[in-house]
Motif scaffolding. Sequence first.
Motif, PDB file in Angstrom:
ATOM      1  N   LEU A  72      45.362  38.846  45.166  1.00 10.94           N
ATOM      2  CA  LEU A  72      46.714  39.478  45.540  1.00 10.94           C
ATOM      3  C   LEU A  72      47.189  38.631  46.625  1.00 10.94           C
ATOM      4  N   ALA A  73      46.473  38.220  47.635  1.00 15.40           N
ATOM      5  CA  ALA A  73      47.250  37.323  48.872  1.00 15.40           C
ATOM      6  C   ALA A  73      47.800  36.092  48.164  1.00 15.40           C
ATOM      7  N   GLY A  74      46.990  35.401  47.279  1.00 17.97           N
ATOM      8  CA  GLY A  74      47.415  34.250  46.817  1.00 17.97           C
ATOM      9  C   GLY A  74      48.407  34.390  45.934  1.00 17.97           C
ATOM     10  N   VAL A  75      48.583  35.150  45.108  1.00 20.00           N
ATOM     11  CA  VAL A  75      49.839  35.322  44.344  1.00 20.00           C
ATOM     12  C   VAL A  75      51.092  35.537  45.080  1.00 20.00           C
ATOM     13  N   VAL A  76      50.982  36.411  46.316  1.00 15.13           N
ATOM     14  CA  VAL A  76      51.973  36.834  47.115  1.00 15.13           C
ATOM     15  C   VAL A  76      52.496  35.488  48.004  1.00 15.13           C
ATOM     16  N   TYR A 116      49.902  46.936  50.676  1.00 18.00           N
ATOM     17  CA  TYR A 116      48.401  46.928  50.597  1.00 18.00           C
ATOM     18  C   TYR A 116      47.885  45.947  51.533  1.00 18.00           C
ATOM     19  N   LEU A 117      48.388  44.589  51.473  1.00 23.34           N
ATOM     20  CA  LEU A 117      47.929  43.721  52.011  1.00 23.34           C
ATOM     21  C   LEU A 117      48.031  43.731  53.660  1.00 23.34           C
ATOM     22  N   THR A 118      49.243  44.383  54.099  1.00 27.68           N
ATOM     23  CA  THR A 118      49.638  44.554  55.506  1.00 27.68           C
ATOM     24  C   THR A 118      48.673  45.787  56.079  1.00 27.68           C
ATOM     25  N   PRO A 136      48.399  35.328  55.166  1.00 31.54           N
ATOM     26  CA  PRO A 136      48.207  34.341  54.375  1.00 31.54           C
ATOM     27  C   PRO A 136      46.926  34.131  53.651  1.00 31.54           C
ATOM     28  N   PRO A 137      46.831  33.834  52.509  1.00 30.63           N
ATOM     29  CA  PRO A 137      45.557  33.696  51.760  1.00 30.63           C
ATOM     30  C   PRO A 137      44.534  32.874  52.274  1.00 30.63           C
ATOM     31  N   PRO A 138      43.195  32.847  51.941  1.00 32.07           N
ATOM     32  CA  PRO A 138      42.311  31.793  52.196  1.00 32.07           C
ATOM     33  C   PRO A 138      42.543  30.418  51.989  1.00 32.07           C
ATOM     34  N   PRO A 139      42.354  29.420  52.668  1.00 32.36           N
ATOM     35  CA  PRO A 139      42.464  28.110  52.347  1.00 32.36           C
ATOM     36  C   PRO A 139      42.126  27.686  51.138  1.00 32.36           C
ATOM     37  N   TRP A 140      40.884  28.135  50.683  1.00 32.87           N
ATOM     38  CA  TRP A 140      40.108  27.860  49.405  1.00 32.87           C
ATOM     39  C   TRP A 140      40.904  28.406  48.109  1.00 32.87           C
ATOM     40  N   LEU A 141      41.876  29.230  48.275  1.00 33.14           N
ATOM     41  CA  LEU A 141      42.879  29.720  47.417  1.00 33.14           C
ATOM     42  C   LEU A 141      44.194  28.926  47.187  1.00 33.14           C
ATOM     43  N   VAL A 142      44.499  28.064  48.145  1.00 34.82           N
ATOM     44  CA  VAL A 142      45.658  27.406  48.181  1.00 34.82           C
ATOM     45  C   VAL A 142      45.766  26.451  47.015  1.00 34.82           C
ATOM     46  N   GLY A 143      46.956  26.661  46.315  1.00 30.63           N
ATOM     47  CA  GLY A 143      47.396  25.854  45.241  1.00 30.63           C
ATOM     48  C   GLY A 143      46.542  26.160  44.017  1.00 30.63           C
TER      49      GLY A 143
END
Length: 338
Positions: free
Chosen positions: A231-235, A190-192, A162-169
């Motif tokens: 990338l993590a936030g968009v996925v 890439y993320l995995t 998952p993305p960092p909490p500060w990128l949520v939303g």
Amino acid sequence: MSGVVTGDAVVLGLQPARLPSRALALLLDLVVVWAAYLLIGVGLTVATASLDEAAQMAVSIACFLLVLVGAPIAVETLSHGRSLGKLACGLRVVRDDGGPIRFRHALVRGAMGVVEILMTFGVVACIASLVSARGRRIGDVFAGTLVVRERLPAGRTAAVPPPPPWLVGRFTELDLSAVPESLWLEIRQYLTRMRQLDPAVGQRLAERLADELVARTGTPPPPGVPAAGYLAGVVAERQVRDARRAFAAAGPVGGSGRPAGALPGAAGLVGPGVAAVPGSPGDTVPAGVVPGGGGSGFAAPGLSEVAPGAAAPAGAPDSGAAAGNGPAAPATGFAPPA
């Protein structure tokens, strides 16, 4: 590649099945169907021995249509795209949008299968599958269906962190309609695996993928957001949208008016594995992402851990690191922008 499960147990985002696995599944199905056809044909021949030649021919044609054409159509319809061969090979037939197939889809596939599989011994189907970018035969093209891999090897099922909490939303307004599946696959891979890469190589790869994603969406990442975090936030945002569509397609169940297993959230319906973001109406994140605390589960190559007392971006949950507010929240693995 991980995916979202709909109310009909159809997994979105799986890899399209290629010719070898589809051919093996088809071979198993043909063995079973032809064995049943021969047994039933012999029984009908004995039973209709006293009839005239025209009646025997009519019975033979009816047997052919019911067993070799009708039976596969019925099986795919009742099992939502899983014949015996596909079940053994971990495959499933789904619609182009990832939903479960209906009778009309199975009917078109079965009717075209008579021509491209039975009458040409599978030659037409093989050529069409090799030419198609997603391994589809002619029946799949006319029916609007796709055969996907429902079961992947254990070494390829790593979950996307998952993305960092500060990128949520931060990416709820992003237009993802122009992003191809091939790019999503590269980003997920890439993320995995980014923790296994050399930091410099991983950083370059993340920047390249982020540039391609920006070119497809037309929207650059927020200032100061690292490429891996972007990338993590968009996925994660795409997974949330897939979950919303899946549970909306499942329809209301019971007197509550919510799909089975759905939980009420700030924006309405939130499916299993998707948690509502407190204080952010309409935003959801994958389960495990807790705003204001908890780690994202991975560290981006070349990015340092969040130092105690580091300032979070505007709008991010309070970390509690200020004096008198208790201990600081655990680091996310991404350094937030200054």
